[in-house]
Design a protein around this motif. Structure first.
Motif, mmCIF file in Angstrom:
data_model
loop_
_atom_site.group_PDB
_atom_site.id
_atom_site.type_symbol
_atom_site.label_atom_id
_atom_site.label_comp_id
_atom_site.label_asym_id
_atom_site.label_seq_id
_atom_site.Cartn_x
_atom_site.Cartn_y
_atom_site.Cartn_z
ATOM 1 N N VAL A 574 29.642 38.431 37.344
ATOM 2 C CA VAL A 574 30.706 37.540 37.825
ATOM 3 C C VAL A 574 31.458 36.955 36.631
ATOM 4 N N ARG A 575 32.759 36.943 36.727
ATOM 5 C CA ARG A 575 33.595 36.409 35.632
ATOM 6 C C ARG A 575 34.791 35.693 36.221
ATOM 7 N N GLN A 576 35.018 34.464 35.734
ATOM 8 C CA GLN A 576 36.171 33.676 36.180
ATOM 9 C C GLN A 576 37.277 33.753 35.144
ATOM 10 N N THR A 577 38.505 33.866 35.615
ATOM 11 C CA THR A 577 39.682 33.855 34.737
ATOM 12 C C THR A 577 40.469 32.593 35.035
ATOM 13 N N LEU A 578 40.676 31.768 34.000
ATOM 14 C CA LEU A 578 41.324 30.483 34.188
ATOM 15 C C LEU A 578 42.669 30.626 34.885
ATOM 16 N N GLY A 579 42.817 29.886 35.996
ATOM 17 C CA GLY A 579 44.087 29.838 36.695
ATOM 18 C C GLY A 579 44.439 31.086 37.479
ATOM 19 N N SER A 580 43.522 32.057 37.541
ATOM 20 C CA SER A 580 43.848 33.308 38.224
ATOM 21 C C SER A 580 42.893 33.624 39.367
ATOM 22 N N GLY A 581 41.586 33.679 39.085
ATOM 23 C CA GLY A 581 40.637 34.006 40.127
ATOM 24 C C GLY A 581 39.283 34.362 39.573
ATOM 25 N N VAL A 582 38.461 35.033 40.441
ATOM 26 C CA VAL A 582 37.094 35.383 40.077
ATOM 27 C C VAL A 582 36.858 36.839 40.454
ATOM 28 N N GLU A 583 36.006 37.527 39.686
ATOM 29 C CA GLU A 583 35.696 38.922 39.967
ATOM 30 C C GLU A 583 34.210 39.172 39.745
ATOM 31 N N GLY A 584 33.663 40.173 40.408
ATOM 32 C CA GLY A 584 32.262 40.504 40.269
ATOM 33 C C GLY A 584 31.941 41.809 40.970
ATOM 34 N N VAL A 585 30.700 42.244 40.821
ATOM 35 C CA VAL A 585 30.255 43.529 41.376
ATOM 36 C C VAL A 585 29.251 43.271 42.485
ATOM 37 N N ILE A 586 29.492 43.853 43.669
ATOM 38 C CA ILE A 586 28.590 43.749 44.818
ATOM 39 C C ILE A 586 28.348 45.163 45.348
ATOM 40 N N ASN A 587 27.070 45.568 45.376
ATOM 41 C CA ASN A 587 26.709 46.916 45.846
ATOM 42 C C ASN A 587 27.490 47.990 45.100
ATOM 43 N N SER A 588 27.583 47.826 43.782
ATOM 44 C CA SER A 588 28.232 48.795 42.878
ATOM 45 C C SER A 588 29.741 48.869 43.045
ATOM 46 N N VAL A 589 30.312 47.945 43.837
ATOM 47 C CA VAL A 589 31.770 47.913 44.018
ATOM 48 C C VAL A 589 32.321 46.655 43.364
ATOM 49 N N GLU A 590 33.406 46.788 42.604
ATOM 50 C CA GLU A 590 34.022 45.639 41.936
ATOM 51 C C GLU A 590 35.035 44.978 42.880
ATOM 52 N N TYR A 591 34.848 43.661 43.069
ATOM 53 C CA TYR A 591 35.745 42.893 43.927
ATOM 54 C C TYR A 591 36.441 41.807 43.105
ATOM 55 N N LYS A 592 37.644 41.440 43.561
ATOM 56 C CA LYS A 592 38.402 40.357 42.944
ATOM 57 C C LYS A 592 38.932 39.431 44.032
ATOM 58 N N LEU A 593 38.901 38.132 43.740
ATOM 59 C CA LEU A 593 39.430 37.128 44.658
ATOM 60 C C LEU A 593 40.301 36.161 43.862
ATOM 61 N N GLY A 594 41.569 36.044 44.268
ATOM 62 C CA GLY A 594 42.473 35.154 43.551
ATOM 63 C C GLY A 594 43.907 35.405 43.946
ATOM 64 N N GLY A 595 44.833 35.152 43.032
ATOM 65 C CA GLY A 595 46.241 35.418 43.282
ATOM 66 C C GLY A 595 46.487 36.913 43.406
ATOM 67 N N PRO A 596 47.560 37.301 44.084
ATOM 68 C CA PRO A 596 47.813 38.733 44.326
ATOM 69 C C PRO A 596 47.967 39.543 43.045
ATOM 70 N N ILE A 597 48.597 38.984 42.019
ATOM 71 C CA ILE A 597 48.781 39.734 40.777
ATOM 72 C C ILE A 597 47.437 39.969 40.099
ATOM 73 N N PHE A 598 46.540 38.997 40.198
ATOM 74 C CA PHE A 598 45.221 39.129 39.590
ATOM 75 C C PHE A 598 44.345 40.104 40.372
#
Length: 817
Positions: A574-598
């Motif tokens: 899991v990694r947070q990007t300041l002002g943009s969102g958060v990303e991480g790996v679940i069941n070998s799939v990378e997911y991102k949650l945040g602004g659309p550009i991020f």
């Protein structure tokens, strides 16, 4: 019969600890060309370490002999256990940690000098700070280079045994300080009263035989006052002179010492005047002033021990295997445990309410007696009290990780810092002491030529009446009182410069989420990435992914997903990007949650269809495609509009800087009456904007909440973090709004203005008093006893004036009265 050399050894004292060297002892070292003897191999080893480390000046500057070290090897390995360290060690950035230790054996300033010099040279030790007053040592070290047990062994090797700085130990030291101060004050008061009664008889005109008797009686009574009650003055003055510094204890010690010795001489020879009553009175009044200052300092500080004792020892915990509630020690709680808090019970941990609702009394943290209504999803804090209904709470932090413990640590940090106003006052006091000593010499020489019989007592009056106690107390007592008042009304000051800079602030800048809004976002609406309605199965699955990504985050948005957490779904990397969102790996799939550009993959972004409905929308996507839109809604704090209106009335420039979109930011700004705002700003943009204002000579106060506010909080002239802010934001902020009530800003500005006014009054009084009293004393209009009373009265006036801040009602301070 012993040989002559052994007889000499048996009659000598140990070079290190001053204890007698026993017969047949042969522990010696060659130091500066001389063979020095020691009572044991422990003292010999300590001295060898000190000299080999280039710290031999320790023996020159110390005011008392060192204690004998315990030569038995003590094992500190247990203190490398992380569970034990949790009581007195906190982790810092990187691989660094900081331990708070109490050191046994510290007796003077030379001990502090030795410990800091020696330990700073130990490999892996980053920083060492020792307080001679509290015997507390803060040691920061790199865990990759040295273990805590090795550091504690190093301290023991030079004669200072380290003990974890627990609440009980701190309480013991504070109690000892009060007890010693009262003993010295009581003895001085008793001696003063007795000597004054004898002095009345002497001044009434007793015959020669009775005069000699009463002088001897005065000597007997005044001697314990000088040797015991006045001892701290002599010790501080001697240390200052040896280190070539002038402090206010120098003229105090000269006045007491010379007056006492002159009186002893007059008693022995039967010639001259005695000043035992002046010596006793001077010592009493000075100790009284310092005792009151100490009481104010203790009262206005956070009483950590009282806080810790308010926490319960046990609590009801849900046993997941059986589904039953059992009583367990609070120290055994773990994150994500479920605890049951009955009505009237103290909350044992930080957590989130997952069942129930009711009022929580947060007076311990905010000073407000009124209960705060809490419901499911709201946070509760360790040390607060559940009002009326049973609550089930999911644990988020325990022990040293709680907000209560964080507040205690921040207060300790604030107490280590010295505001510029205090530094300037101490700097002026040093020069003032030097000037007083020069004036005293001039006065003595002048009166010796005019009337030698008056030369001594006139000089004594000059030394006493011009003691810069009031000057040294003028600033710190006012600041201590103000910090305590604000602490009791919801603002925790963690940096010393806050009250000094607040009256000069020109711009107040707010973050939006968690600052002007409540920071309790809720999911308002969910759509598929193509804008269509989402099925229940997809909704539950995608929300559980969002909850896994946000798990452990203290960002306000993360709280909206807590209830959707599924234990079997965990995110890694899991990694947070300041002002943009958060990303991480679940069941070998990378997911991102945040602004659309991020969040959105690059190849999908051109075809991405954004929702037409206004508001704050987050996008959940994987590395292949966009999955779901989530609309987050947050309500504005009810006091925000009033606070903005009142701050504007004070003539301050107010602005809103946010990373959110234009429509959402403008809506919030319009609702609270804020004209100036900027949207879509990254953390770097915010910092550059503040720096541009500062380049124009503006003074900026920044109020923020999240991780993305850390850079600008660090760069502002004064910064405030909300109590729900991330740990990183709180450590970078200069102050913390404990109850998240923005109206405390108004109290802070008015209290800072009042504090500045009182500091100016105190300094003006201290300087005016000395300017007026000095010539009167030099012209022999002020006798020594009146000089002692006047000097002490001057100090008490300064302290009493500063304590007016702590006595003010909130509305009076807000009005600047």
């Amino acid at each position: 019969m012993l040989p002559s050399r052994l007889l000499w050894v048996a009659m000598s004292d140990c070079y290190h600890c001053d204890l007698p060297v026993p017969p047949n002892s042969n522990f010696t070292l060659l130091i500066a060309g001389n063979e020095e003897s020691f009572c044991c191999p422990g003292c010999q080893a300590v001295t060898s370490i000190i000299h080999e480390g280039g710290l031999s000046q320790y023996y020159k500057f110390r005011t008392e002999k060192s204690t004998r070290p315990d030569i038995q090897k003590e094992s500190f390995k247990a203190f490398d256990d992380l569970t034990i360290q949790s009581e007195f060690v906190k982790d810092l950035s990187g691989n660094q940690a900081q331990a708070s230790l109490l050191l046994e054996g510290i007796s003077c300033a030379a001990c502090v000098w030795l410990i800091e010099k020696y330990m700073s040279a130990v490999d892996g030790v980053v920083k060492v700070s020792v307080s001679a007053a509290t015997h507390r040592c803060l040691i920061t070290w790199d865990k990759n280079h040295v273990q805590l047990s090795a550091i504690m062994l190093h301290l023991t090797s030079i004669g200072y045994k380290p003990i974890p700085a627990t609440h009980d130990r701190q309480l013991e030291l504070q109690t000892r300080e009060k007890r010693q101060a009262l003993m010295r004050l009581s003895l001085a008061g008793f001696g003063m009263m007795q000597v004054m009664m004898v002095a009345v008889i002497l001044y009434a005109g007793a015959d020669d035989s009775w005069t000699r008797f009463f002088r001897w009686l005065s000597l007997i009574i005044a001697t314990p006052v000088v040797l015991f009650s006045a001892r701290p003055f002599f010790r501080a003055a001697l240390s200052a002179i040896k280190t070539r510094h002038l402090v206010m204890d120098v003229p105090v010690s000269l006045a007491i010492g010379f007056a006492y010795l002159a009186s002893v001489w007059a008693t022995l020879t039967g010639r001259g005047e005695v000043y035992f009553e002046s010596v006793s009175m001077f010592t009493f009044f000075l100790l009284l002033g310092r005792y009151l200052e100490m009481r104010a300092r203790h009262r206005n500080g956070i009483e950590s021990n009282r806080m810790a004792q308010l926490l319960p020892l046990t609590t009801q915990v849900l046993q997941k295997s059986t589904g039953e509630w059992i009583y367990a020690p609070v120290k055994a709680l773990n994150v994500n445990d479920h605890v049951l808090i009955s009505a009237g019970s103290t909350v044992p941990c930080d957590g989130i309410i997952i069942e129930g609702q009711g009022g929580i009394a947060e007076a311990l943290l905010t000073g407000e007696s009124a209960e705060v209504y809490k419901e499911m999803g709201d946070r509760v804090i360790a040390g607060t009290v559940n009002g009326s209904n049973v609550l089930t709470v999911q644990v988020t932090a325990v022990g040293t990780k709680t907000q209560l413990s964080a507040i205690e640590s921040l207060v300790d940090q604030a107490q280590q810092e010295k505001p510029q106003q205090v530094t300037v006052a101490d700097y002026l006091a040093g020069y003032f002491v030097a000037a007083v000593l020069v004036v005293a010499v001039v006065v003595f020489v002048s009166w010796w030529n005019i009337d030698s019989s008056k030369a001594f007592w006139v000089t004594l009056s000059v030394l006493v009446v011009t003691c810069p106690c009031a000057l040294s107390l003028a600033v710190p007592t006012a600041l201590t009182s103000a910090i305590g008042w604000l602490r009791n009304h919801g603002l925790l000051i963690t940096r010393g410069h806050v009250l000094e800079v607040l009256p000069n602030i020109t711009h107040v800048i707010f973050d939006k989420t968690g600052t002007l809004t409540k920071g309790q976002p809720k999911i308002n609406r969910i759509l598929m990435a193509d804008g269509s309605e989402i099925t229940q199965a997809n909704k539950e699955w995608y929300l559980s992914i969002c909850a896994a990504l946000e798990e452990g985050s203290s960002h306000p948005i993360a709280r909206a997903f807590i209830s959707f957490s599924v234990g079997s779904i965990k995110a890694s990397c899991v990694r947070q990007t300041l002002g943009s969102g958060v990303e991480g790996v679940i069941n070998s799939v990378e997911y991102k949650l945040g602004g659309p550009i991020f969040s959105c993959p690059d190849h999908v972004l051109p075809t991405l269809k954004c929702p037409e409905v206004t508001g704050k929308w987050l996008l959940l996507a994987n590395d292949m495609k966009a999955l779901m839109w989530i609309q987050i809604a947050d309500s504005i704090r009810p006091e925000a509009e009033y606070t903005i209106k009142e701050l504007s009335r004070l003539g301050l420039s107010l602005e809103l800087l946010s990373g959110d979109n234009e429509i959402e930011v403008s809506s919030v700004a319009k609702e609270i009456g804020l004209k100036n705002y900027r949207s879509s700003m990254s953390p770097d943009d915010k910092l550059k904007y503040v720096q541009a204002l500062q380049a124009e000579g503006k003074k900026v106060l920044m109020i923020g909440d999240g991780i993305n506010d850390v850079p600008v909080l660090s760069g502002a002239d004064v910064s405030m973090a909300m109590s729900g802010a991330t740990d990183l934001a709180q450590t970078r902020a200069d102050s913390i709004l404990l109850d998240n009530n923005l109206t405390v800003l108004l109290k802070a500005f008015s209290c800072a203005e009042l504090t500045t006014k009182i500091i100016k009054q105190n300094l003006s009084w201290a300087v005016s008093y000395n300017i007026l009293a000095l010539p009167l004393a030099a012209m022999a209009f002020i006798p020594p006893y009146a000089a002692a009373a006047g000097m002490s009265l001057s100090s008490l006036i300064v302290v009493a004036n500063a304590l007016r801040i702590s006595k003010k009602e909130p509305d009076a301070v807000q009005a600047g009265l």
